[in-house]
Structures are given as structure tokens and as C-alpha cells.
Design an enzyme around this catalytic site. Structure first.
Site, PDB file in Angstrom:
ATOM      1  CG  HIS A 262       0.433   6.297  -0.491  1.00 60.38           C
ATOM      2  ND1 HIS A 262      -0.725   6.866  -0.975  1.00 60.38           N
ATOM      3  CD2 HIS A 262       0.090   5.724   0.698  1.00 60.38           C
ATOM      4  CE1 HIS A 262      -1.713   6.648  -0.116  1.00 60.38           C
ATOM      5  NE2 HIS A 262      -1.248   5.950   0.897  1.00 60.38           N
TER       6      HIS A 262
ATOM      7  CG  HIS B  50      -1.657   1.274   1.454  1.00 63.48           C
ATOM      8  ND1 HIS B  50      -2.913   1.518   0.952  1.00 63.48           N
ATOM      9  CD2 HIS B  50      -1.295   2.399   2.124  1.00 63.48           C
ATOM     10  CE1 HIS B  50      -3.294   2.743   1.305  1.00 63.48           C
ATOM     11  NE2 HIS B  50      -2.327   3.305   2.021  1.00 63.48           N
ATOM     12  CD  GLU B  51       2.046   3.274   3.686  1.00 56.29           C
ATOM     13  OE1 GLU B  51       2.127   4.370   3.093  1.00 56.29           O
ATOM     14  OE2 GLU B  51       1.113   3.002   4.464  1.00 56.29           O
TER      15      GLU B  51
HETATM   16 ZN   LIG Z   1      -2.090   5.275   2.614  1.00 56.57          ZN
END
Ligand SMILES: [Zn+2]
Length: 234
Positions: A111, A107-108
Site C-alpha cells: 500500500h 501487503h501493507e
Molecule cells: Zn490492504
């Protein structure tokens, strides 16, 4: 976002309701992410490497190979920082090889890939950060000044500043959902053997904390509008 109980004579039933709503919905969202994370942190991802390794592979696949990965203290403190262009992964997720670790790390990485690819909502959110910092720190002071000096213009300015902070939280939602979508897409393409359902439920639980925060802020904005929005004599 913190709540401010010390309004002086700003305290009333409406405010208590908003504070109670924030406590319940925020607490429920926190409890849900903790329990979902705990559950899936006990299940091995079944793919080679730790959270950091899998995130590294995803960064390279997504065209963000220049992004660093470092450890950060605490639990569920994971984030991507555009200022140093690094993923900051909590120890558990950096070293861990569970479904939860891999899901959060990816998830990171999502980003960082948003930043590298110039994803629209990510850019909008980043552009808003300096304004939002001022708005978040200033709105209460401006509101108190408006109330005590009996200046309706200041009260309206305070509500406008708070509305900026609410808009920021709304822009955060698609950014978070897109990062999770990227993580799940990567893991389903390259993480054969991984329980995709687990990754999905960890990331959904994480997204719900942002939804809870946004709902709370909207309630608070509605309260402020109802309490101060149309009167100058309080
Ligand atoms: Zn996030």
C-alpha cells in the site's frame, strides 16, 4: 460497515434476508482469515528478519524508503496510514518471523508503495475518503428523515449516498488485490526459502473479507432500491 436494524417500519423479510446474508458471508470470511492466518503464523518464513524487517526491505526496493514502520495494538489491525506515512503493524506481525507475519507486513508495504508510485486506484480511493465518510455517516439519517417526512427526494438522496459507499468498497478491491500482488511478487523475488503458497493463501483469505463486505453492501443497495427506489409513499 454496520447494519442498522432500527428502521422503524423498514423491517421486513427482504431486510432480514440481507442481514442474514451479511452475517453468514461476513462471519465465514472472518473465520477463514483467522484460521488461515493462525495456520501460517505457526510456520517460519525461513528468511532473515521479522515482518517489520522484510517490509522495510520491500519499501526500500519499491522506492518508498521514507515510510516509517510502527506497532499498533490488536490482532490483524495492520494498515498503512497515508496521514503519517507509516506502516502500522500489529505486534505479532511486527516482531514475528512467520509466513503470515511476513505476508501481511509486505501487503501493507505494498500500500505504501502504491501511494509512493501514485497507483491509480489507490489515488482514486484516497480522493473518495472524505466524501465516503460523509456518505457513510449520513445516509441512514437522510433515509429516516425521508421516510418520516414522506419526502421521496430525501429517500433518493439517501440511496445515492449509500451507492457512493458501495462504489468505494468496489474501488477498494483492486487496491487490496494489487497490494497483495506486490507482496507476493516481492517475496517470490527476494524471499527464497519462503513458502510462497502460504503467503498467497493468507493474502487471498484477507482479500475475501473485502469481497464479502462489498457483496453485502451490494445486496443492501439492491434491497434499498427495491424497498424505496420507486415509491414515495412509505
Ligand atoms: Zn490492504
Amino acid at each position: 460497515m454496520p447494519f442498522y436494524y432500527g428502521f422503524g417500519y423498514g423491517m421486513d423479510m427482504g431486510y432480514l434476508m440481507v442481514a442474514l446474508f451479511a452475517l453468514i458471508i461476513g462471519g465465514a470470511a472472518q473465520a477463514y482469515i483467522r484460521s488461515t492466518y493462525n495456520k501460517w503464523s505457526k510456520v517460519r518464513a525461513g528468511i532473515p528478519g521479522t515482518g517489520a524487517d522484510v517490509a522495510r526491505a520491500m519499501l526500500e526496493q519499491g522506492g518508498a524508503e521514507g515510510v516509517g514502520i510502527t506497532r499498533t495494538p490488536g490482532s490483524l489491525t495492520d494498515h498503512y496510514d497515508p496521514r503519517d506515512n507509516r506502516l502500522h503493524l500489529s505486534d505479532d506481525n511486527y516482531r514475528g518471523a512467520s509466513v503470515a507475519s511476513v505476508a501481511v507486513a509486505c501487503h501493507e508495504a505494498g500500500h505504501a508503495i502504491q501511494a509512493a508510485q501514485g497507483y491509480g486506484f489507490y489515488r482514486l480511493r484516497t480522493a473518495l475518503v472524505p466524501v465516503v465518510n460523509i456518505a457513510q455517516q449520513g445516509w441512514v439519517v437522510v433515509l429516516l428523515m425521508g421516510v418520516f417526512l414522506n419526502m421521496f427526494g430525501l429517500v433518493k438522496l439517501a440511496i445515492a449516498l449509500f451507492a457512493i459507499a458501495v462504489a468505494f468498497q468496489l474501488v477498494t478491491l483492486p487496491v487490496e488485490i494489487d497490494a497483495s500482488r506486490r507482496a507476493v511478487a516481492y517475496l517470490s523475488a527476494y524471499g527464497s526459502g519462503l513458502d510462497e503458497k502460504g503467503a498467497r493463501s493468507v493474502l487471498t483469505a484477507a482479500a475475501l473479507t473485502y469481497v464479502a463486505a462489498a457483496l453485502t453492501s451490494i445486496m443492501q443497495l439492491l434491497y434499498l432500491l427495491g424497498r424505496y427506489g420507486s415509491r414515495g409513499d412509505e
